[in-house]
Design a protein around this motif. Structure first.
Motif, PDB file in Angstrom:
ATOM      1  N   UNK A  31       4.790  13.307   4.600  1.00 25.78           N
ATOM      2  CA  UNK A  31       5.207  11.904   4.495  1.00 25.78           C
ATOM      3  C   UNK A  31       4.060  10.940   4.760  1.00 25.78           C
ATOM      4  N   UNK A  32       2.885  11.465   5.080  1.00 28.82           N
ATOM      5  CA  UNK A  32       1.717  10.636   5.384  1.00 28.82           C
ATOM      6  C   UNK A  32       0.664  10.837   4.300  1.00 28.82           C
ATOM      7  N   UNK A  33       0.306   9.767   3.617  1.00 25.66           N
ATOM      8  CA  UNK A  33      -0.687   9.840   2.538  1.00 25.66           C
ATOM      9  C   UNK A  33      -1.631   8.644   2.636  1.00 25.66           C
ATOM     10  N   UNK A  34      -2.936   8.858   2.541  1.00 20.44           N
ATOM     11  CA  UNK A  34      -3.865   7.722   2.578  1.00 20.44           C
ATOM     12  C   UNK A  34      -3.795   6.925   1.288  1.00 20.44           C
ATOM     13  N   UNK A  35      -4.224   5.685   1.362  1.00 21.63           N
ATOM     14  CA  UNK A  35      -4.254   4.864   0.166  1.00 21.63           C
ATOM     15  C   UNK A  35      -5.356   5.371  -0.771  1.00 21.63           C
ATOM     16  N   UNK A  36      -5.098   5.445  -2.070  1.00 14.83           N
ATOM     17  CA  UNK A  36      -6.125   5.925  -2.997  1.00 14.83           C
ATOM     18  C   UNK A  36      -7.427   5.147  -2.924  1.00 14.83           C
ATOM     19  N   UNK A  37      -7.372   3.872  -2.537  1.00 18.67           N
ATOM     20  CA  UNK A  37      -8.602   3.092  -2.437  1.00 18.67           C
ATOM     21  C   UNK A  37      -9.570   3.660  -1.399  1.00 18.67           C
ATOM     22  N   UNK A  38      -9.071   4.488  -0.476  1.00 19.22           N
ATOM     23  CA  UNK A  38      -9.941   5.082   0.534  1.00 19.22           C
ATOM     24  C   UNK A  38     -11.022   5.972  -0.080  1.00 19.22           C
ATOM     25  N   UNK A  39     -10.797   6.431  -1.319  1.00 26.41           N
ATOM     26  CA  UNK A  39     -11.776   7.301  -1.975  1.00 26.41           C
ATOM     27  C   UNK A  39     -12.891   6.524  -2.656  1.00 26.41           C
ATOM     28  N   UNK A  40     -12.703   5.232  -2.857  1.00 27.31           N
ATOM     29  CA  UNK A  40     -13.670   4.457  -3.628  1.00 27.31           C
ATOM     30  C   UNK A  40     -15.053   4.374  -2.992  1.00 27.31           C
TER      31      UNK A  40
ATOM     32  N   UNK B 288       0.836  -1.190   0.000  1.00 26.60           N
ATOM     33  CA  UNK B 288       0.000   0.000   0.000  1.00 26.60           C
ATOM     34  C   UNK B 288       0.874   1.244   0.000  1.00 26.60           C
ATOM     35  N   UNK B 289       0.272   2.360  -0.367  1.00 27.01           N
ATOM     36  CA  UNK B 289       1.039   3.594  -0.544  1.00 27.01           C
ATOM     37  C   UNK B 289       1.827   3.959   0.704  1.00 27.01           C
ATOM     38  N   UNK B 290       1.197   3.966   1.887  1.00 28.05           N
ATOM     39  CA  UNK B 290       1.920   4.404   3.079  1.00 28.05           C
ATOM     40  C   UNK B 290       3.112   3.506   3.384  1.00 28.05           C
ATOM     41  N   UNK B 291       2.991   2.228   3.090  1.00 29.68           N
ATOM     42  CA  UNK B 291       4.134   1.324   3.294  1.00 29.68           C
ATOM     43  C   UNK B 291       5.292   1.709   2.376  1.00 29.68           C
ATOM     44  N   UNK B 292       4.985   2.089   1.144  1.00 28.59           N
ATOM     45  CA  UNK B 292       6.036   2.546   0.228  1.00 28.59           C
ATOM     46  C   UNK B 292       6.694   3.816   0.753  1.00 28.59           C
ATOM     47  N   UNK B 293       5.866   4.733   1.220  1.00 24.56           N
ATOM     48  CA  UNK B 293       6.396   6.002   1.746  1.00 24.56           C
ATOM     49  C   UNK B 293       7.259   5.762   2.975  1.00 24.56           C
TER      50      UNK B 293
ATOM     51  N   UNK C 252       0.708   5.967  -7.344  1.00 25.12           N
ATOM     52  CA  UNK C 252      -0.380   5.168  -6.768  1.00 25.12           C
ATOM     53  C   UNK C 252      -1.727   5.583  -7.347  1.00 25.12           C
ATOM     54  N   UNK C 253      -1.910   6.873  -7.583  1.00 29.57           N
ATOM     55  CA  UNK C 253      -3.155   7.342  -8.194  1.00 29.57           C
ATOM     56  C   UNK C 253      -3.285   6.836  -9.625  1.00 29.57           C
ATOM     57  N   UNK C 254      -2.176   6.807 -10.349  1.00 27.67           N
ATOM     58  CA  UNK C 254      -2.208   6.284 -11.712  1.00 27.67           C
ATOM     59  C   UNK C 254      -2.603   4.812 -11.714  1.00 27.67           C
ATOM     60  N   UNK C 255      -2.132   4.066 -10.717  1.00 25.88           N
ATOM     61  CA  UNK C 255      -2.467   2.646 -10.644  1.00 25.88           C
ATOM     62  C   UNK C 255      -3.970   2.424 -10.499  1.00 25.88           C
ATOM     63  N   UNK C 256      -4.633   3.305  -9.757  1.00 30.31           N
ATOM     64  CA  UNK C 256      -6.062   3.111  -9.497  1.00 30.31           C
ATOM     65  C   UNK C 256      -6.938   3.933 -10.445  1.00 30.31           C
ATOM     66  N   UNK C 257      -6.326   4.730 -11.312  1.00 28.47           N
ATOM     67  CA  UNK C 257      -7.086   5.587 -12.225  1.00 28.47           C
ATOM     68  C   UNK C 257      -8.122   4.823 -13.036  1.00 28.47           C
TER      69      UNK C 257
END
Length: 222
Positions: free
Chosen positions: A204-213, A2-7, A97-102
């Motif tokens: 440095x803290x970003x939610x996973x894009x899936x949270x918007x779904x 997930x995005x935060x793990x990458x960050x 990450x946003x491109x991945x879920x676009x």
């Protein structure tokens, strides 16, 4: 991952000086100080939230074409990401990450755009380096960011640090103000109401894009 793990993985390598990074501890301390002060200022509490009306805007894409939020909302919901710039590795990982879920956003009828104070050539570079298929719009002087309550001025000591590191924001942005947007994401429904908002003064803290779904699915009645 997930995005935060990458960050978090990047942050650990960057701050502990793992190759290819060799950042002096004093630099890390200054960055932490600036982030802590922005958090303690309460600036994020003044940003627009879910339930607020989103300001309408018209900005230029990297090719110089005008993009209107009103026009995009006629087509469906709008997903916005406020992006600091090509120089920010955390921001670039978020764009990836946003491109991945676009494609998922597209199936739900939503448009995706990023908004940045940087100049069009830097946005073209961001899109190329991050393999993006959505536009980064140029928000000169952070005017749209200010309308969303996201613009803040860098403290003098952080300006000095950026200058010493050759991170010349006036050059990146074509603007002498030394201001940035707090990283933020919004989902706006077709009536112009914000239905999802996430603002964090800690870049440095970003939610996973899936949270918007879930918000997008509710709009579609799914």
């Amino acid at each position: 991952m997930i995005l935060q793990a990458r960050l978090d993985a990047f942050k650990n390598d960057f701050e502990t000086g793992k190759p290819p990074y060799n950042v002096p501890p004093a630099v890390i301390e200054i960055m932490h100080r600036a982030t802590d002060e922005l958090i303690e200022s309460g600036a994020a509490a003044h940003a627009l939230k879910a339930g607020d009306k989103a300001p309408l805007f018209t900005l230029k894409d990297p090719q110089g074409h005008l993009v209107s939020s009103a026009d995009l909302l006629l087509q469906g919901p709008l997903v916005l990401s406020f992006y600091r710039g090509v120089w920010c590795p955390y921001c670039n990982m978020e764009l990836q990450a946003l491109e991945e879920i676009r494609p998922v956003f597209q199936t739900l009828g939503a448009s995706l755009i990023a908004i940045s104070p940087q100049t069009a050539p830097n946005s073209r570079k961001s899109m190329r380096q991050n393999s993006l298929n959505f536009p980064i719009l140029s928000d000169t002087h952070n005017s749209v960011a200010a309308a969303f309550g996201l613009r803040f001025a860098l403290p003098d000591y952080l300006v000095d640090l950026y200058q010493s590191l050759k991170n010349d924001l006036p050059l990146f942005n074509g603007d002498e103000s030394w201001t940035l947007p707090m990283p933020a994401r919004y989902v706006i429904d077709q009536q112009g109401t914000i239905i999802y908002a996430e603002v964090n003064p800690d870049y440095t803290r970003r939610p996973d894009p899936e949270d918007m779904l879930p918000s997008l699915r509710r709009v579609r009645g799914l």
